[in-house]
Design a protein around this motif. Structure first.
Motif, PDB file in Angstrom:
ATOM      1  N   GLN A 171      -0.944  75.426 105.711  1.00 38.05           N
ATOM      2  CA  GLN A 171      -1.025  73.974 105.575  1.00 38.05           C
ATOM      3  C   GLN A 171      -2.394  73.463 106.012  1.00 38.05           C
ATOM      4  O   GLN A 171      -2.937  72.557 105.410  1.00 38.05           O
ATOM      5  N   GLN A 200       2.057  81.115 110.624  1.00 37.12           N
ATOM      6  CA  GLN A 200       1.418  81.410 109.337  1.00 37.12           C
ATOM      7  C   GLN A 200       1.548  80.225 108.388  1.00 37.12           C
ATOM      8  O   GLN A 200       0.616  79.914 107.640  1.00 37.12           O
ATOM      9  N   GLN A 201       2.678  79.535 108.427  1.00 36.01           N
ATOM     10  CA  GLN A 201       2.865  78.345 107.595  1.00 36.01           C
ATOM     11  C   GLN A 201       1.895  77.244 108.020  1.00 36.01           C
ATOM     12  O   GLN A 201       1.310  76.563 107.177  1.00 36.01           O
ATOM     13  N   GLY A 236       6.212  83.222 111.650  1.00 36.47           N
ATOM     14  CA  GLY A 236       6.338  82.579 110.339  1.00 36.47           C
ATOM     15  C   GLY A 236       5.873  81.127 110.383  1.00 36.47           C
ATOM     16  O   GLY A 236       5.169  80.660 109.478  1.00 36.47           O
ATOM     17  N   ALA A 237       6.244  80.401 111.427  1.00 36.71           N
ATOM     18  CA  ALA A 237       5.812  79.005 111.573  1.00 36.71           C
ATOM     19  C   ALA A 237       4.302  78.929 111.765  1.00 36.71           C
ATOM     20  O   ALA A 237       3.642  78.033 111.233  1.00 36.71           O
TER      21      ALA A 237
END
Length: 119
Positions: A94, A89-90, A86-87
């Motif tokens: 960004q 993909q975030q 998840g981090a």
């Protein structure tokens, strides 16, 4: 930590160190667990079935790689992997947003200074 309590801080604080668009290693990460234990050298890998997490490991005498640290239950592994992916993909989102801001032309400002003729 007792199983019935809810932590006041997020369980996993994931920092993506580097993103590599080429190759099977897509990124490296560090994870801080409950603010008490940090794991460095985590790799986000691209496999035939999609993204997976590779924990820091060493090569044993028989040629096998052994993880140095790892989640102990199936549920903990699923939660850990979900937090790291998840981090990642975030971070990709960004990065794309930042790239789009750099690519979009800024509106031209009208020159307010007079143009001087040659002598």
């Amino acid at each position: 930590m007792p199983k019935n309590t809810t932590p006041a801080v997020p369980k996993y604080d994931v920092k993506i160190q580097s993103i590599r668009p080429e190759g099977s290693c897509k990124a490296t990460a560090s994870v801080n667990v409950y603010g008490d234990f940090a794991v460095r050298g985590i790799k986000i890998m691209e496999g035939s079935k999609g993204l997976f997490i590779s924990m820091p490991s060493y090569k044993a005498g028989n040629g096998e790689y052994k993880d140095i640290c790892f989640p102990c239950t199936k549920e903990a592994k699923a939660e850990f992997d979900k937090a790291v992916i998840g981090a990642y993909q975030q971070a990709l989102i960004q990065g794309q947003t930042a790239a789009q801001k750099q690519e979009s032309p800024e509106p031209q400002q009208a020159q307010s200074q007079p143009v001087m003729g040659g002598m």
